[in-house]
Write an enzyme that holds these catalytic residues in place. Structure first.
Site, mmCIF file in Angstrom:
data_model
loop_
_atom_site.group_PDB
_atom_site.id
_atom_site.type_symbol
_atom_site.label_atom_id
_atom_site.label_comp_id
_atom_site.label_asym_id
_atom_site.label_seq_id
_atom_site.Cartn_x
_atom_site.Cartn_y
_atom_site.Cartn_z
ATOM 1 N N ARG A 54 0.796 -1.225 0.000
ATOM 2 C CA ARG A 54 0.000 0.000 0.000
ATOM 3 C C ARG A 54 0.831 1.279 0.000
ATOM 4 O O ARG A 54 0.583 2.195 -0.786
ATOM 5 C CB ARG A 54 -0.926 0.048 1.229
ATOM 6 C CG ARG A 54 -2.160 -0.791 1.099
ATOM 7 C CD ARG A 54 -2.517 -1.419 2.427
ATOM 8 N NE ARG A 54 -1.509 -2.402 2.768
ATOM 9 C CZ ARG A 54 -1.547 -3.669 2.353
ATOM 10 N NH1 ARG A 54 -2.557 -4.098 1.672
ATOM 11 N NH2 ARG A 54 -0.572 -4.523 2.652
ATOM 12 N N THR A 55 1.815 1.357 0.881
ATOM 13 C CA THR A 55 2.520 2.632 1.057
ATOM 14 C C THR A 55 3.284 2.990 -0.217
ATOM 15 O O THR A 55 3.209 4.118 -0.709
ATOM 16 C CB THR A 55 3.476 2.554 2.268
ATOM 17 O OG1 THR A 55 2.749 2.013 3.367
ATOM 18 C CG2 THR A 55 4.002 3.922 2.636
ATOM 19 N N LYS A 83 27.536 -3.139 -2.203
ATOM 20 C CA LYS A 83 28.989 -3.094 -2.447
ATOM 21 C C LYS A 83 29.712 -2.372 -1.319
ATOM 22 O O LYS A 83 30.888 -2.059 -1.432
ATOM 23 C CB LYS A 83 29.259 -2.394 -3.785
ATOM 24 C CG LYS A 83 28.726 -3.171 -4.985
ATOM 25 C CD LYS A 83 29.161 -2.568 -6.304
ATOM 26 C CE LYS A 83 28.210 -1.513 -6.781
ATOM 27 N NZ LYS A 83 28.511 -0.986 -8.103
ATOM 28 N N ARG A 104 11.306 3.893 3.369
ATOM 29 C CA ARG A 104 10.921 2.840 4.334
ATOM 30 C C ARG A 104 12.176 2.040 4.645
ATOM 31 O O ARG A 104 12.906 1.662 3.724
ATOM 32 C CB ARG A 104 9.841 1.923 3.758
ATOM 33 C CG ARG A 104 9.651 0.665 4.622
ATOM 34 C CD ARG A 104 8.440 -0.118 4.262
ATOM 35 N NE ARG A 104 7.217 0.575 4.646
ATOM 36 C CZ ARG A 104 6.013 0.022 4.672
ATOM 37 N NH1 ARG A 104 5.864 -1.243 4.331
ATOM 38 N NH2 ARG A 104 4.953 0.717 5.017
ATOM 39 N N HIS A 132 5.050 5.305 11.575
ATOM 40 C CA HIS A 132 4.551 5.269 10.188
ATOM 41 C C HIS A 132 3.533 6.415 10.102
ATOM 42 O O HIS A 132 2.327 6.195 10.095
ATOM 43 C CB HIS A 132 3.910 3.911 9.926
ATOM 44 C CG HIS A 132 3.601 3.613 8.489
ATOM 45 N ND1 HIS A 132 3.649 4.555 7.483
ATOM 46 C CD2 HIS A 132 3.220 2.444 7.890
ATOM 47 C CE1 HIS A 132 3.324 3.984 6.335
ATOM 48 N NE2 HIS A 132 3.060 2.710 6.558
HETATM 49 N N1 CP Z 1 -0.150 -0.159 5.862
HETATM 50 C C1 CP Z 1 1.059 -0.427 5.319
HETATM 51 O O1 CP Z 1 2.106 0.145 5.669
HETATM 52 O O2 CP Z 1 1.013 -1.371 4.335
HETATM 53 P P1 CP Z 1 2.257 -1.811 3.441
HETATM 54 O O3 CP Z 1 3.267 -2.454 4.354
HETATM 55 O O4 CP Z 1 1.710 -2.729 2.406
HETATM 56 O O5 CP Z 1 2.840 -0.559 2.835
#
Ligand code: CP
Length: 311
Positions: A54-55, A83, A104, A132
């Site tokens: 999703r993110t 590397k 992320r 998050h």
């Molecule tokens: N909600 C969420 O962070 O989903 P993903 O890990 O799929 O991005």
């Protein structure tokens, strides 16, 4: 409005409400116009060192709907970190190739570090078990849309509140509002970390920790469920001990919950939320995931200060 988005606490309540108003506007305009290319010529770098559905996809789509070009890293294996390149050098490269960095990373604090290295704005798309923040914006927006408010609600947060970063961000976000009560419900091994418990107390959140959902389910207006974060367990045998220790089913909800309860989940789900809830009036988690596109378009628009161009 914020520049870097590292924590939900980078926002004030007013800024979140401003973001929600813009999100509403984008939800009206985008289905008719298909694109709002007010950031054409700008580039976003998506650096995802952990899996995401999703993110990553909704941020990539948000950038494209705004007319931006995107550069994407998925995992370390395809880039020169393999590397021996320093992480800070990778960030410097992303900074020189792009106008916005979306990151992320499995390490707590990686986004903060990236923001210190980069001149471009950095958005934390999930850093370890820390935060998050854009997920919390989506969660709060979904509650606001379906309940008309965030204040005066009784909200239950169920599951692995020890390792789930979405929970940290949501709880911190709720401290910016005035919910009637927040129940944090988890098996003993998955309780909230002390540092966050202390922080929530200091920030004045009215919360209580519980071991059993059934104790509080009849009171809830919102139930937010998270999976057990298997990938965060230092010892895999501990995961095996708690695996499957909670599950929400339609039967339980129908028997004990208020008629107008809404159920949210940041997804992905594993086995904590039964499929038989999906087609019921309670299930709002797929709406929540869809709202993610609009919330993220609004956020990027505000970071670049081009909200007045949306009409
Ligand atoms: N909600 C969420 O962070 O989903 P993903 O890990 O799929 O991005």
């Amino acid at each position: 409005m914020v520049y870097d988005v590292i924590s939900i606490l980078d926002f004030s309540r007013n800024e979140i409400m401003q973001l929600f108003d813009l999100t509403d506007k984008i939800r009206q305009i985008l289905p008719k116009r298909r694109k709002i290319p007010i950031l054409s010529g700008y580039t976003a770098a998506l650096a995802f060192f952990e899996p995401s559905t999703r993110t990553r996809l909704s941020f990539e789509l948000a950038c494209k709907k705004l007319g931006m070009d995107t550069l994407t890293i998925i995992g370390e294996s395809a880039i020169s970190l393999m590397k021996g390149e320093r992480f800070s050098d990778t960030i410097r490269m992303l900074d020189s190739y792009s106008d916005l960095i979306l990151i992320r990373h499995p390490a707590d604090g990686a986004s903060r570090f990236a923001a210190e290295v980069a001149e471009s704005p950095v958005i934390n798309c999930g850093d370890g078990a820390h935060e998050h923040p854009t997920q919390a914006l989506i969660d709060l927006y979904t509650i606001h849309k379906f309940k008309g408010n965030i204040n005066n609600l009784t909200i239950g947060i169920l599951g692995d509140v020890r390792f789930a970063r979405t929970v940290v961000s949501l709880l911190r976000g709720l401290t910016l509002f005035d919910p009637k009560k927040v129940y944090i419900i988890s098996p003993p091994f998955l309780h909230l970390r002390d540092v966050y418990r202390d922080e929530l107390k200091k920030r004045g959140l009215n919360f209580e920790e519980k071991d059993s959902l059934l104790d509080v389910l009849p009171e809830l207006d919102v139930l937010y469920v998270v999976r057990i974060q298997k990938e965060r367990f230092p010892d895999p045998s501990d995961y095996e001990k708690v695996k499957g220790s909670y599950m929400v089913t339609h039967k339980i909800i129908k028997e004990y919950a208020k008629d107008d309860l809404i159920i949210l989940h940041p997804l992905p789900r594993v086995e904590e939320l039964a499929l038989d809830i999906d087609n019921t009036k309670y299930a709002k988690y797929f709406d929540q995931a869809k709202f993610g596109i609009y919330v993220r378009i609004a956020l990027i628009t505000l970071i670049f200060g081009v909200q007045d161009k949306i009409s």
